[in-house]
Design a protein around this motif. Structure first.
Motif, short mmCIF file in Angstrom:
data_model
loop_
_atom_site.label_atom_id
_atom_site.label_comp_id
_atom_site.label_asym_id
_atom_site.label_seq_id
_atom_site.Cartn_x
_atom_site.Cartn_y
_atom_site.Cartn_z
N SER A 214 -27.91 11.43 -0.60
CA SER A 214 -29.21 10.88 -0.27
C SER A 214 -30.33 11.52 -0.70
O SER A 214 -31.48 11.05 -1.01
N ALA A 215 -30.52 12.77 -0.11
CA ALA A 215 -31.66 13.71 -0.45
C ALA A 215 -31.99 13.65 -2.02
O ALA A 215 -33.06 13.47 -2.26
N THR A 216 -30.97 13.69 -2.92
CA THR A 216 -31.32 13.79 -4.22
C THR A 216 -31.95 12.54 -4.72
O THR A 216 -32.99 12.64 -5.38
N LYS A 217 -31.38 11.46 -4.26
CA LYS A 217 -32.08 10.09 -4.77
C LYS A 217 -33.39 9.79 -4.06
O LYS A 217 -34.02 9.38 -4.69
N GLY A 218 -33.49 10.28 -2.86
CA GLY A 218 -34.57 9.92 -2.37
C GLY A 218 -35.76 10.82 -2.85
O GLY A 218 -36.83 10.31 -3.09
N ALA A 219 -35.50 12.32 -3.27
CA ALA A 219 -36.54 12.76 -4.02
C ALA A 219 -37.02 12.17 -5.31
O ALA A 219 -37.99 12.08 -5.77
N LEU A 220 -35.93 11.73 -5.98
CA LEU A 220 -36.33 11.12 -7.19
C LEU A 220 -36.94 9.77 -7.33
O LEU A 220 -37.86 9.57 -7.89
N GLY A 221 -36.95 9.11 -5.89
CA GLY A 221 -37.84 7.92 -5.80
C GLY A 221 -39.12 8.18 -5.65
O GLY A 221 -40.22 7.75 -6.00
N LEU A 222 -39.36 9.47 -4.85
CA LEU A 222 -40.83 9.81 -4.49
C LEU A 222 -41.42 10.43 -5.67
O LEU A 222 -42.62 10.25 -5.96
N ILE A 223 -40.62 11.00 -6.55
CA ILE A 223 -41.16 11.55 -7.93
C ILE A 223 -41.79 10.46 -8.84
O ILE A 223 -42.64 10.38 -9.53
N THR A 224 -40.67 9.27 -8.90
CA THR A 224 -41.20 8.15 -9.52
C THR A 224 -42.41 7.68 -8.93
O THR A 224 -43.24 7.22 -9.83
N GLU A 225 -42.85 7.51 -7.68
CA GLU A 225 -43.79 6.98 -7.11
C GLU A 225 -45.22 8.02 -7.58
O GLU A 225 -46.22 7.31 -8.14
N ALA A 226 -44.92 9.07 -7.52
CA ALA A 226 -46.07 9.89 -7.85
C ALA A 226 -46.27 10.12 -9.46
O ALA A 226 -47.37 9.84 -10.00
N LEU A 227 -45.44 9.80 -10.17
CA LEU A 227 -45.39 9.94 -11.72
C LEU A 227 -46.28 8.71 -12.25
O LEU A 227 -47.04 8.52 -13.02
N ARG A 228 -45.94 7.61 -11.50
CA ARG A 228 -46.55 6.12 -11.88
C ARG A 228 -48.22 6.48 -11.80
O ARG A 228 -48.72 5.92 -12.71
N MET A 229 -48.53 7.10 -10.66
CA MET A 229 -49.96 7.09 -10.60
C MET A 229 -50.55 8.29 -11.39
O MET A 229 -51.77 7.95 -12.24
N GLU A 230 -49.76 9.31 -11.71
CA GLU A 230 -50.41 10.08 -12.63
C GLU A 230 -50.46 9.73 -14.19
O GLU A 230 -51.33 10.33 -14.93
N THR A 231 -49.77 8.99 -14.39
CA THR A 231 -49.58 8.45 -15.89
C THR A 231 -50.33 6.97 -16.14
O THR A 231 -49.99 6.47 -17.28
N LYS A 232 -50.81 6.49 -15.36
CA LYS A 232 -51.25 5.07 -15.36
C LYS A 232 -52.37 4.78 -16.46
O LYS A 232 -52.36 3.71 -16.71
N ASP A 233 -52.87 5.84 -16.73
CA ASP A 233 -54.02 5.57 -18.05
C ASP A 233 -53.29 5.76 -19.47
O ASP A 233 -54.05 5.59 -20.42
N PHE A 234 -52.07 6.08 -19.27
CA PHE A 234 -51.37 6.35 -20.54
C PHE A 234 -50.53 5.19 -21.43
O PHE A 234 -49.82 5.37 -22.42
N GLY A 235 -50.79 3.98 -20.67
CA GLY A 235 -49.75 2.98 -20.87
C GLY A 235 -48.34 3.00 -20.70
O GLY A 235 -47.40 2.30 -21.19
N ILE A 236 -48.05 4.04 -19.91
CA ILE A 236 -46.53 4.53 -19.67
C ILE A 236 -46.10 3.75 -18.21
O ILE A 236 -46.96 3.96 -17.16
N LYS A 237 -45.22 2.85 -18.15
CA LYS A 237 -44.82 2.27 -16.80
C LYS A 237 -43.78 3.12 -16.35
O LYS A 237 -42.53 3.51 -17.17
N ILE A 238 -43.49 3.19 -15.05
CA ILE A 238 -42.39 3.83 -14.45
C ILE A 238 -42.03 3.12 -13.34
O ILE A 238 -42.83 2.75 -12.31
N THR A 239 -40.84 3.17 -13.02
CA THR A 239 -40.07 2.30 -11.85
C THR A 239 -38.99 3.09 -11.71
O THR A 239 -38.18 3.83 -12.24
N ASN A 240 -38.22 2.53 -10.37
CA ASN A 240 -36.79 2.97 -10.09
C ASN A 240 -36.10 1.65 -9.57
O ASN A 240 -36.67 0.68 -9.05
#
Length: 269
Positions: free
Chosen positions: A145-171
């Protein structure tokens, strides 16, 4: 849909193979990965590359091979992962490190490897395969649960960091599906005389029943296909049986102790 060049980690079996097979049938160029090509000499569903998500060197080699051949990389599906069970107290620390290396650090290595190319080509899509188990701490599956929860949170963070590059990120967060994950899962031993001996064994038996009664992994494949076609994917896509998906809604609205009681009843604890 235009033909996409798609890289799927852990593509030789289970959910990864289902995703790759379905996307190939829709006219896409799919590359799957496996740690050992020699074990899959008769694999013909789509092209397999040798890659270990714990090795940044092998990751870079595979990504460079695809870009050199195709000139682009449109979609990364971070699917490779391992299961782990055991009491939090009794799980060997080296196994904790291993599951984080595979389920969390591995996808991070993959994303770091493809982001420069996606930025260069002006866009791309990353789909992280997490788990419904990543939204809650499940008994005797806490580290998973901890590994998958961590990956989900990184997904949320990276979406915001890359929003200006045309890159879409989801889980995409699957529930229980009929795959071979139980066979490859690390089980902390049921130690005779342990304080957890009886309850852990009961939980193990119940987990295996859930996987055996799981859904068709093609359900996840169809969801991934739909996401690839979306202009603006959502952040989270849970996929599974109704009760598994509704459990996420219940966690949002119920008091913590009430939700915990539901989990305890579900796992017969």
């Amino acid at each position: 849909m235009d033909k996409k060049v798609i890289l799927i980690t852990g593509g030789s079996s289970g959910i990864g193979k289902s995703i790759g097979t379905f996307l190939t049938s829709k006219g896409n160029k799919v590359y799957g990965t496996t740690r050992n090509l020699n074990k899959h000499t008769d694999f013909d569903a789509f092209e397999l590359l040798q890659l270990d998500v714990k090795s940044p060197e092998s990751i870079q080699k595979a990504v460079s091979q695809i870009v050199s051949k195709e000139g682009k990389l449109d979609v990364l599906v971070n699917n490779a992962g391992v299961g782990i069970t055991g009491p939090v107290e009794e799980t060997p620390h080296e196994e904790i490190l291993n599951v984080f290396d595979t389920n969390f650090h591995g996808p991070v290595h993959m994303m770091k490897a493809v982001l420069p190319q996606m930025r260069k080509q002006g866009g791309g899509l990353i789909i992280n395969i997490t788990s419904i188990a990543g939204y809650m701490g499940l008994p005797f599956r806490g580290y998973y649960s901890a590994t998958k929860g961590a990956l989900g949170l990184i997904t949320e963070a990276l979406r915001m960091e890359t929003k200006d590059f045309g890159i879409k990120i989801t889980n995409v967060a699957p529930g229980d599906f009929t795959t071979n994950i139980a066979a490859g899962r690390y089980h902390a031993p049921v130690a005779q005389g342990s304080a957890y001996e009886q309850v852990y064994q009961q939980s193990l038996d119940l987990m295996n029943q859930h996987v055996d009664a799981g859904g068709d992994p093609m359900m996840v494949a169809r969801k991934v296909y739909k996401i690839i076609q979306k202009q603006k994917p959502k952040i989270h896509y849970p996929v599974g049986a109704f009760m598994q998906k509704i459990s996420l809604f219940l966690k949002k609205i119920l008091p913590g102790k009430v939700y915990e009681k539901l989990l305890l009843n579900h796992y017969k604890l």
